[in-house]
Write an enzyme that holds these catalytic residues in place. Structure first.
Site, PDB file in Angstrom:
ATOM      1  N   ARG A  46       0.831  -1.215   0.000  1.00 49.14           N
ATOM      2  CA  ARG A  46       0.000   0.000   0.000  1.00 49.14           C
ATOM      3  C   ARG A  46       0.856   1.251   0.000  1.00 49.14           C
ATOM      4  O   ARG A  46       0.561   2.223  -0.715  1.00 49.14           O
ATOM      5  CB  ARG A  46      -0.941  -0.028   1.206  1.00 49.14           C
TER       6      ARG A  46
ATOM      7  N   GLY B 145      -1.156 -11.997  -5.363  1.00 40.56           N
ATOM      8  CA  GLY B 145      -2.557 -11.623  -5.555  1.00 40.56           C
ATOM      9  C   GLY B 145      -2.790 -10.162  -5.190  1.00 40.56           C
ATOM     10  O   GLY B 145      -3.570  -9.463  -5.840  1.00 40.56           O
TER      11      GLY B 145
ATOM     12  N   ARG C  21      -5.906 -18.116  -9.713  1.00 40.57           N
ATOM     13  CA  ARG C  21      -6.706 -17.447  -8.669  1.00 40.57           C
ATOM     14  C   ARG C  21      -7.761 -16.526  -9.289  1.00 40.57           C
ATOM     15  O   ARG C  21      -7.498 -15.860 -10.288  1.00 40.57           O
ATOM     16  CB  ARG C  21      -5.779 -16.701  -7.710  1.00 40.57           C
TER      17      ARG C  21
ATOM     18  N   SER D 159     -12.775  -9.335   1.784  1.00 38.10           N
ATOM     19  CA  SER D 159     -11.444  -9.307   1.178  1.00 38.10           C
ATOM     20  C   SER D 159     -10.882  -7.895   1.182  1.00 38.10           C
ATOM     21  O   SER D 159     -11.430  -6.991   0.541  1.00 38.10           O
ATOM     22  CB  SER D 159     -11.513  -9.832  -0.264  1.00 38.10           C
TER      23      SER D 159
ATOM     24  N   ASP E 243      -4.473 -15.575   7.200  1.00 36.67           N
ATOM     25  CA  ASP E 243      -3.118 -15.938   6.755  1.00 36.67           C
ATOM     26  C   ASP E 243      -2.377 -16.798   7.785  1.00 36.67           C
ATOM     27  O   ASP E 243      -1.373 -17.422   7.463  1.00 36.67           O
ATOM     28  CB  ASP E 243      -2.299 -14.675   6.470  1.00 36.67           C
TER      29      ASP E 243
ATOM     30  N   LYS F  79      -6.179 -19.510  -1.996  1.00 37.00           N
ATOM     31  CA  LYS F  79      -4.956 -18.744  -1.732  1.00 37.00           C
ATOM     32  C   LYS F  79      -3.852 -19.245  -2.673  1.00 37.00           C
ATOM     33  O   LYS F  79      -4.142 -19.878  -3.684  1.00 37.00           O
ATOM     34  CB  LYS F  79      -4.559 -18.877  -0.255  1.00 37.00           C
TER      35      LYS F  79
ATOM     36  N   ARG G  73      -5.009 -24.146   0.722  1.00 36.84           N
ATOM     37  CA  ARG G  73      -4.299 -24.280   2.009  1.00 36.84           C
ATOM     38  C   ARG G  73      -4.947 -25.310   2.929  1.00 36.84           C
ATOM     39  O   ARG G  73      -4.282 -25.852   3.805  1.00 36.84           O
ATOM     40  CB  ARG G  73      -4.186 -22.917   2.702  1.00 36.84           C
TER      41      ARG G  73
ATOM     42  N   ARG H 147       3.467 -19.695   2.987  1.00 34.66           N
ATOM     43  CA  ARG H 147       3.015 -19.904   4.366  1.00 34.66           C
ATOM     44  C   ARG H 147       2.981 -21.395   4.727  1.00 34.66           C
ATOM     45  O   ARG H 147       3.114 -21.762   5.888  1.00 34.66           O
ATOM     46  CB  ARG H 147       1.652 -19.246   4.597  1.00 34.66           C
TER      47      ARG H 147
HETATM   48  C1  S3P Z   1      -4.256  -9.110   2.012  1.00 36.76           C
HETATM   49  C2  S3P Z   1      -5.537  -9.549   2.177  1.00 36.76           C
HETATM   50  C3  S3P Z   1      -5.876 -10.967   2.365  1.00 36.76           C
HETATM   51  C4  S3P Z   1      -4.650 -11.777   2.774  1.00 36.76           C
HETATM   52  C5  S3P Z   1      -3.463 -11.477   1.903  1.00 36.76           C
HETATM   53  C6  S3P Z   1      -3.094 -10.011   2.024  1.00 36.76           C
HETATM   54  C7  S3P Z   1      -4.022  -7.675   1.846  1.00 36.76           C
HETATM   55  O1  S3P Z   1      -6.363 -11.496   1.155  1.00 36.76           O
HETATM   56  O2  S3P Z   1      -4.937 -13.147   2.742  1.00 36.76           O
HETATM   57  O3  S3P Z   1      -2.354 -12.263   2.295  1.00 36.76           O
HETATM   58  O4  S3P Z   1      -2.858  -7.214   1.978  1.00 36.76           O
HETATM   59  O5  S3P Z   1      -4.997  -6.950   1.600  1.00 36.76           O
HETATM   60  P1  S3P Z   1      -7.910 -11.332   0.715  1.00 36.76           P
HETATM   61  O6  S3P Z   1      -8.154  -9.924   0.388  1.00 36.76           O
HETATM   62  O7  S3P Z   1      -8.051 -12.225  -0.476  1.00 36.76           O
HETATM   63  O8  S3P Z   1      -8.715 -11.821   1.887  1.00 36.76           O
END
Ligand code: S3P
Length: 425
Positions: A26, A92, A120, A164, A312, A339, A343, A385
């Site tokens: 971010r 992702g 994904r 999410s 996570d 994920k 997982r 992980r």
């Molecule tokens: C994350 C959000 C989560 C998390 C990922 C990091 C983020 O995923 O599992 O490791 O930094 O916003 P989701 O948004 O798919 O829940």
């Protein structure tokens, strides 16, 4: 690549873990959209956050420096059309968050990733971005690579269909480019690093009872930032310490944002000996040192809102659950199946290889407690992980274990095995 891990009696010492992965993504993205140079210390050194930097560079942003990363922001409208496809690697977060920005550009871009990311689902971001006016095509309608034709976006009011933070962030980043207010509604709270960072960079944001409203077209200001250590990386060391009786470990400057710190509360509710010292806050993100001592825990249940908070950490908590007195039940965690790997399946398979029984459900698992680990050959299934969770299990398994495809750990924690060996006794 294989790693061999021997049993240990404890983990002892003091460690400074890599910067928080979620916060790093971010900060990098918002710094790129700010008007001027931001300086970021302790930026996460894993492959995922490097993917975000690589993509930003391909969009014309200068980003350099290791100890202190300097990102020269070019304002909301300063990105350039990339000369080639953008590569999100295994990340992702990179793909879903950057798509929010690409959707608002006056050019078309393509963004792809590795084999795992290519499996994904991206329809969760395609739907809101489509409503905002972008046109996005994907393989089989939902898988990477994405081709994103940017447009002048219109603001929307979007109830998140899945809890999410990546989708929430994608919509809010797209909202930066809209005239007027974009709203995202979440019924289950997800991590709020985007909201915290947007405010720090100078955006006008209102948050109340799960309703987040962002005013579009802010002038973002550059910042000097410190990324706290990653609580999700700390989780592996917390669990290692709890599993091994002769443990006393200090984890320095760990991020304790309230939407993530449920991990510490959950472990304490099971009887874990964890103390927080030197609490501090920087740019709206709380942090502190975590002191953990070895000792058995009771076990517990992860469901509902807690599942979203601990999503996570569930692989390594499953390992702890097997060794706990009463075991661990995980429900409402179907998201785990999409994920970096499935997982739930990966944890169940590695537990089986360690001689541990578990019941598996579509949305979780139940792991009876009091089960000792057997040394074995564990597989990361290409997921960072899973590699780290079963390295921790290996410490508690008499003899020597092997972790196959251990290089996956470097997605979030390149120095993981060195750090683990340094503290293991
Ligand atoms: C994350 C959000 C989560 C998390 C990922 C990091 C983020 O995923 O599992 O490791 O930094 O916003 P989701 O948004 O798919 O829940």
């Amino acid at each position: 690549m294989q790693q061999r891990i021997s049993a240990a009696r404890g983990v002892r010492g003091s460690i400074r873990l890599p910067g928080d992965k979620s916060i790093s993504h971010r900060y990098a993205i918002l710094a790129a959209l700010a008007g001027g140079a931001s300086r970021i210390r302790n930026y996460a050194d894993g492959a995922d956050c490097r993917s975000t930097l690589g993509a930003l560079r391909a969009l014309g942003i200068e980003a350099e420096g290791r100890d202190e990363l300097v990102i020269r922001g070019r304002g909301l409208d300063g990105l350039r059309a990339p000369a080639a496809d953008l590569d999100a690697g295994n990340s992702g977060s990179t793909m879903r968050m950057l798509s929010g920005i690409l959707a608002a550009q006056p050019f078309t871009s393509r963004i792809g990733g590795d084999e795992s990311l290519s499996r994904r689902p991206m329809d969760r971001i395609m739907a809101p971005l489509g409503r905002m006016g972008a046109s996005i095509t994907a393989r089989d309608g939902k898988y990477p690579p994405l081709e994103i034709r940017g447009a002048r976006l219109r603001p929307i009011d979007y109830p998140l269909p899945v809890p999410s933070a990546q989708v929430k962030t994608c919509v809010l980043l797209a909202g930066l480019y809209c005239e007027g207010a974009t709203t995202v509604r979440e019924s289950i709270p997800s991590r709020n690093h985007t909201e915290v960072a947007l405010r720090e960079f100078g955006a006008a944001l209102h948050v109340s009872g799960g309703v987040i409203t962002l005013q579009g077209r802010p002038a973002l200001r550059p910042l000097e930032l410190d990324v706290p250590a990653d609580l999700s990386s700390a989780a592996f060391f917390l669990v290692a310490a709890l599993l091994l009786p002769d443990s006393e470990l200090r984890l320095e400057g760990v991020g304790l944002n309230a939407t993530r710190a449920g991990l510490v509360d959950f472990l304490c509710s099971m009887g874990a000996g964890i103390r927080v010292e030197n609490r501090r806050e920087q740019h709206g993100e709380p942090a502190g040192d975590l002191l953990v001592r070895g000792g058995p825990v009771r076990g517990g249940t992860i469901q509902g809102e807690l599942t979203a908070q601990l999503i996570d950490e569930i692989p390594v908590l499953a390992v702890l659950g097997a060794a706990s007195r009463e075991g661990l039940v995980v429900r409402n965690a179907a998201e785990l199946r999409i994920k970096e790997t499935d997982r739930i399946a990966a944890v169940a398979e590695n537990l089986r290889r360690a001689g541990v029984e578990a019941d598996v459900f579509p949305d979780g698992m139940a792991i009876p407690g009091g089960q000792p680990f057997r040394a074995g050959c564990f597989d990361s299934f290409g997921d960072h992980r899973i590699a780290m969770a079963f390295s921790v299990a290996a410490l508690a398994a008499p003899g020597e274990s092997v972790i196959e495809n251990a290089e996956a750990a470097s997605v979030s924690f390149p120095g993981f095995f060195d750090t683990l060996r340094r503290v293991a006794r």
